[in-house]
Design a protein around this motif. Structure first.
Motif, PDB file in Angstrom:
ATOM      1  N   ILE A   1     -20.635  52.582   2.239  1.00 42.12           N
ATOM      2  CA  ILE A   1     -20.777  54.002   2.562  1.00 42.12           C
ATOM      3  C   ILE A   1     -19.912  54.822   1.615  1.00 42.12           C
ATOM      4  CG2 ILE A   1     -20.457  55.774   4.332  1.00 42.12           C
ATOM      5  CD1 ILE A   1     -20.817  53.623   6.454  1.00 42.12           C
ATOM      6  N   THR A   2     -20.503  55.818   1.006  1.00 41.81           N
ATOM      7  CA  THR A   2     -19.747  56.755   0.176  1.00 41.81           C
ATOM      8  C   THR A   2     -18.948  57.688   1.081  1.00 41.81           C
ATOM      9  OG1 THR A   2     -21.397  56.699  -1.600  1.00 41.81           O
ATOM     10  CG2 THR A   2     -19.958  58.631  -1.504  1.00 41.81           C
ATOM     11  N   VAL A   3     -17.710  57.967   0.724  1.00 40.25           N
ATOM     12  CA  VAL A   3     -16.866  58.896   1.490  1.00 40.25           C
ATOM     13  C   VAL A   3     -16.518  60.074   0.600  1.00 40.25           C
ATOM     14  CG1 VAL A   3     -14.733  59.214   2.781  1.00 40.25           C
ATOM     15  CG2 VAL A   3     -15.921  57.004   2.865  1.00 40.25           C
ATOM     16  N   ALA A   4     -16.826  61.271   1.075  1.00 39.64           N
ATOM     17  CA  ALA A   4     -16.534  62.494   0.318  1.00 39.64           C
ATOM     18  C   ALA A   4     -15.714  63.438   1.188  1.00 39.64           C
ATOM     19  CB  ALA A   4     -17.828  63.171  -0.121  1.00 39.64           C
ATOM     20  N   LEU A   5     -14.964  64.309   0.535  1.00 35.78           N
ATOM     21  CA  LEU A   5     -14.113  65.272   1.245  1.00 35.78           C
ATOM     22  C   LEU A   5     -14.447  66.681   0.796  1.00 35.78           C
ATOM     23  CD1 LEU A   5     -11.563  66.080   2.945  1.00 35.78           C
ATOM     24  CD2 LEU A   5     -10.253  65.808   0.808  1.00 35.78           C
ATOM     25  N   ALA A   6     -14.558  67.590   1.760  1.00 37.82           N
ATOM     26  CA  ALA A   6     -14.745  69.007   1.467  1.00 37.82           C
ATOM     27  C   ALA A   6     -13.854  69.820   2.389  1.00 37.82           C
ATOM     28  CB  ALA A   6     -16.203  69.418   1.646  1.00 37.82           C
ATOM     29  N   MET A   7     -13.629  71.071   2.015  1.00 40.39           N
ATOM     30  CA  MET A   7     -12.895  72.008   2.855  1.00 40.39           C
ATOM     31  C   MET A   7     -13.847  73.110   3.302  1.00 40.39           C
ATOM     32  SD  MET A   7      -9.823  70.874   3.125  1.00 40.39           S
ATOM     33  CE  MET A   7      -8.785  69.630   2.336  1.00 40.39           C
ATOM     34  N   ARG A   8     -13.705  73.520   4.547  1.00 39.73           N
ATOM     35  CA  ARG A   8     -14.585  74.580   5.044  1.00 39.73           C
ATOM     36  C   ARG A   8     -14.338  75.879   4.300  1.00 39.73           C
ATOM     37  NH1 ARG A   8     -17.319  78.009   5.442  1.00 39.73           N
ATOM     38  NH2 ARG A   8     -18.419  78.932   7.219  1.00 39.73           N
ATOM     39  N   TYR A   9     -13.070  76.155   4.000  1.00 39.48           N
ATOM     40  CA  TYR A   9     -12.707  77.353   3.239  1.00 39.48           C
ATOM     41  C   TYR A   9     -11.842  76.905   2.065  1.00 39.48           C
ATOM     42  CZ  TYR A   9     -13.817  78.949   7.935  1.00 39.48           C
ATOM     43  OH  TYR A   9     -14.425  79.125   9.156  1.00 39.48           O
ATOM     44  N   GLY A  10     -12.126  77.398   0.887  1.00 40.53           N
ATOM     45  CA  GLY A  10     -11.373  76.972  -0.279  1.00 40.53           C
ATOM     46  C   GLY A  10     -12.032  75.795  -0.968  1.00 40.53           C
ATOM     47  N   ASN A  11     -11.228  75.024  -1.700  1.00 39.20           N
ATOM     48  CA  ASN A  11     -11.743  73.945  -2.539  1.00 39.20           C
ATOM     49  C   ASN A  11     -11.197  72.581  -2.109  1.00 39.20           C
ATOM     50  OD1 ASN A  11     -13.144  75.695  -4.458  1.00 39.20           O
ATOM     51  ND2 ASN A  11     -11.091  76.378  -5.030  1.00 39.20           N
ATOM     52  N   PRO A  12     -12.022  71.527  -2.294  1.00 37.30           N
ATOM     53  CA  PRO A  12     -13.403  71.525  -2.785  1.00 37.30           C
ATOM     54  C   PRO A  12     -14.352  72.077  -1.714  1.00 37.30           C
ATOM     55  CG  PRO A  12     -12.747  69.311  -2.138  1.00 37.30           C
ATOM     56  CD  PRO A  12     -11.523  70.156  -2.017  1.00 37.30           C
ATOM     57  N   SER A  13     -15.251  72.946  -2.115  1.00 39.14           N
ATOM     58  CA  SER A  13     -16.128  73.619  -1.166  1.00 39.14           C
ATOM     59  C   SER A  13     -17.252  72.697  -0.696  1.00 39.14           C
ATOM     60  CB  SER A  13     -16.747  74.860  -1.806  1.00 39.14           C
ATOM     61  OG  SER A  13     -17.650  74.473  -2.839  1.00 39.14           O
ATOM     62  N   ILE A  14     -17.813  73.012   0.447  1.00 36.22           N
ATOM     63  CA  ILE A  14     -18.929  72.229   0.973  1.00 36.22           C
ATOM     64  C   ILE A  14     -20.122  72.248   0.011  1.00 36.22           C
ATOM     65  CG2 ILE A  14     -20.672  72.189   2.812  1.00 36.22           C
ATOM     66  CD1 ILE A  14     -18.429  72.827   4.783  1.00 36.22           C
ATOM     67  N   PRO A  15     -20.538  73.413  -0.532  1.00 36.71           N
ATOM     68  CA  PRO A  15     -21.676  73.399  -1.466  1.00 36.71           C
ATOM     69  C   PRO A  15     -21.432  72.521  -2.690  1.00 36.71           C
ATOM     70  CG  PRO A  15     -21.285  75.622  -0.686  1.00 36.71           C
ATOM     71  CD  PRO A  15     -20.132  74.801  -0.209  1.00 36.71           C
ATOM     72  N   SER A  16     -20.211  72.559  -3.250  1.00 38.95           N
ATOM     73  CA  SER A  16     -19.946  71.771  -4.456  1.00 38.95           C
ATOM     74  C   SER A  16     -19.985  70.275  -4.159  1.00 38.95           C
ATOM     75  CB  SER A  16     -18.591  72.148  -5.054  1.00 38.95           C
ATOM     76  OG  SER A  16     -17.526  71.756  -4.213  1.00 38.95           O
ATOM     77  N   VAL A  17     -19.479  69.864  -2.998  1.00 37.53           N
ATOM     78  CA  VAL A  17     -19.465  68.440  -2.664  1.00 37.53           C
ATOM     79  C   VAL A  17     -20.876  67.958  -2.319  1.00 37.53           C
ATOM     80  CG1 VAL A  17     -18.548  66.705  -1.088  1.00 37.53           C
ATOM     81  CG2 VAL A  17     -17.066  68.531  -1.933  1.00 37.53           C
TER      82      VAL A  17
END
Length: 370
Positions: free
Chosen positions: A109-125
């Motif tokens: 399983i790939t694991v990715a991290l995003a932040m709801r506000y700020g970076n890394p942003s949800i759209p970018s991830v």
């Protein structure tokens, strides 16, 4: 409406499964400019501030974003580390370790991290995951207790981005894990380890204060389950630690504005315990899975000042779960349970399971012949 172009599809390349961890977010630097950018995005969310836009917009842009960034930046500066924001650092460690824990279980399983506000942003991830040909996505907000002000905003942001996509992944959500046995045990393990090294407040007649982030009381009256889930976490944690009702208390911090929020408020509670000449209190923030401004500055620093200034004795802040192995194990349990039925077993694990099944069948056949 135009839709986003998809990355080139690689035929014969199997679609992947990914889990997206999402935490609240943080400024890029402890300076007024980045803090203002972060606060504007955060406080512009209608789920965070449920005030009509015509009323809220002049207050936000004319007062709050003029005054608060400099004050908040000074607070962020007190907790900033060589690695940057503590919240971002610990979140990155959690994602990295979770990837390893899942791999040890034979889960690809790939694991990715995003932040709801700020970076890394949800759209970018999400764009990066599309590039990796992810066809199955588990969204895991890092908020154990569900609230429309936190968890639901993650769902909003992911949905808004996917609404622009042409080739949608299969999506599952983790709504909450406030009563998951592994999460409760991770908290209890963290606290027991601290007590083993520093002793317990209860040994001198003190209490364990469990401080959760506050929300306006109106959200409870409108049906948000957050208040109930916080108290359930508190009850289960107290039971796991063997604490009686008079040995712990649940409170709520970070009140903002003049409206009534969930009570009791943490800061006045600490002053009250100080005035009562409590010899010691221990304080933990179960709703925060990673140390951040609200735990390190507001609780570990300001909370201690309030308690001691009011006449209290020892003040012990117990750090958040951060990279504790028991918590990463709990996250792996949550992910494993929510990805059942998806093709996430690695080739090595599948081969081992096949070999074990064949061996068991052969042993059964030999036993039958005997």
């Amino acid at each position: 409406m135009s839709f986003l172009p998809e990355p080139p599809f690689v035929h014969g390349r199997p679609g992947r499964t990914a889990v997206l961890l999402v935490n609240l977010g943080t400024p890029d630097a402890p300076e007024p400019g980045p803090v203002r950018t972060y606060l504007k995005e955060f406080l512009s969310d209608p789920r965070v501030v449920e005030i009509p836009r015509l009323l809220w917009w002049p207050i936000l842009n004319g007062i709050i974003l003029t005054v608060r960034p400099r004050k908040s930046a000074a607070k962020y500066a007190t907790i900033w580390t060589p690695q940057g924001s503590p919240l971002k650092y610990w979140s990155e460690q959690q994602a990295l370790l979770l990837r390893g824990y899942l791999g040890e279980r034979g889960l690809d399983i790939t694991v990715a991290l995003a932040m709801r506000y700020g970076n890394p942003s949800i759209p970018s991830v999400l764009a990066q995951l599309r590039e990796q040909q992810v066809e199955r996505l588990l969204v895991l907000p890092m908020y154990p207790q569900y609230s429309a002000t936190t968890t639901a905003t993650v769902f909003d942001a992911v949905h808004a981005n996917l609404a622009q996509a042409r080739n949608l992944p299969e999506v599952r959500w983790v709504k909450h894990f406030h009563d998951h046995p592994s999460y409760i045990e991770a908290l209890a393990t963290r606290i027991r380890a601290y007590w083993q090294q520093h002793g317990r407040a209860q040994d001198v007649g003190g209490k364990l204060v469990m401080s959760f982030h506050g929300v306006p009381r109106r959200t409870l009256e409108l049906g948000d389950p957050y208040h109930c889930e916080c108290h359930k976490t508190g009850r289960l944690l107290a039971r796991a630690l063997g604490l009686g009702p008079d040995e712990y208390v649940v409170s709520f911090q970070s009140r903002f504005g003049k409206a009534e929020w969930l009570q009791p408020y943490t800061a006045p509670l600490l002053e009250e315990l100080g005035h009562a000449k409590s010899k010691r209190i221990d304080l933990v923030c179960p709703g925060f899975v990673a140390d951040c401004l609200e735990t390190l500055e507001e609780i570990a620093m300001e909370g201690k000042e309030d308690f001691v200034a009011a006449g209290g004795g020892e003040y012990h802040y117990i750090p958040c779960l951060n990279d504790a192995p028991s918590f990463i194990h709990a996250l792996a349990d949550v992910v494993a349970s929510h990805t059942q039925g998806w093709p996430v077993v690695s080739a090595d694990r599948a081969r081992r399971e096949d070999e074990a099944a064949i061996g068991a069948a052969r042993a059964k056949a030999i036993g039958a012949q005997a």
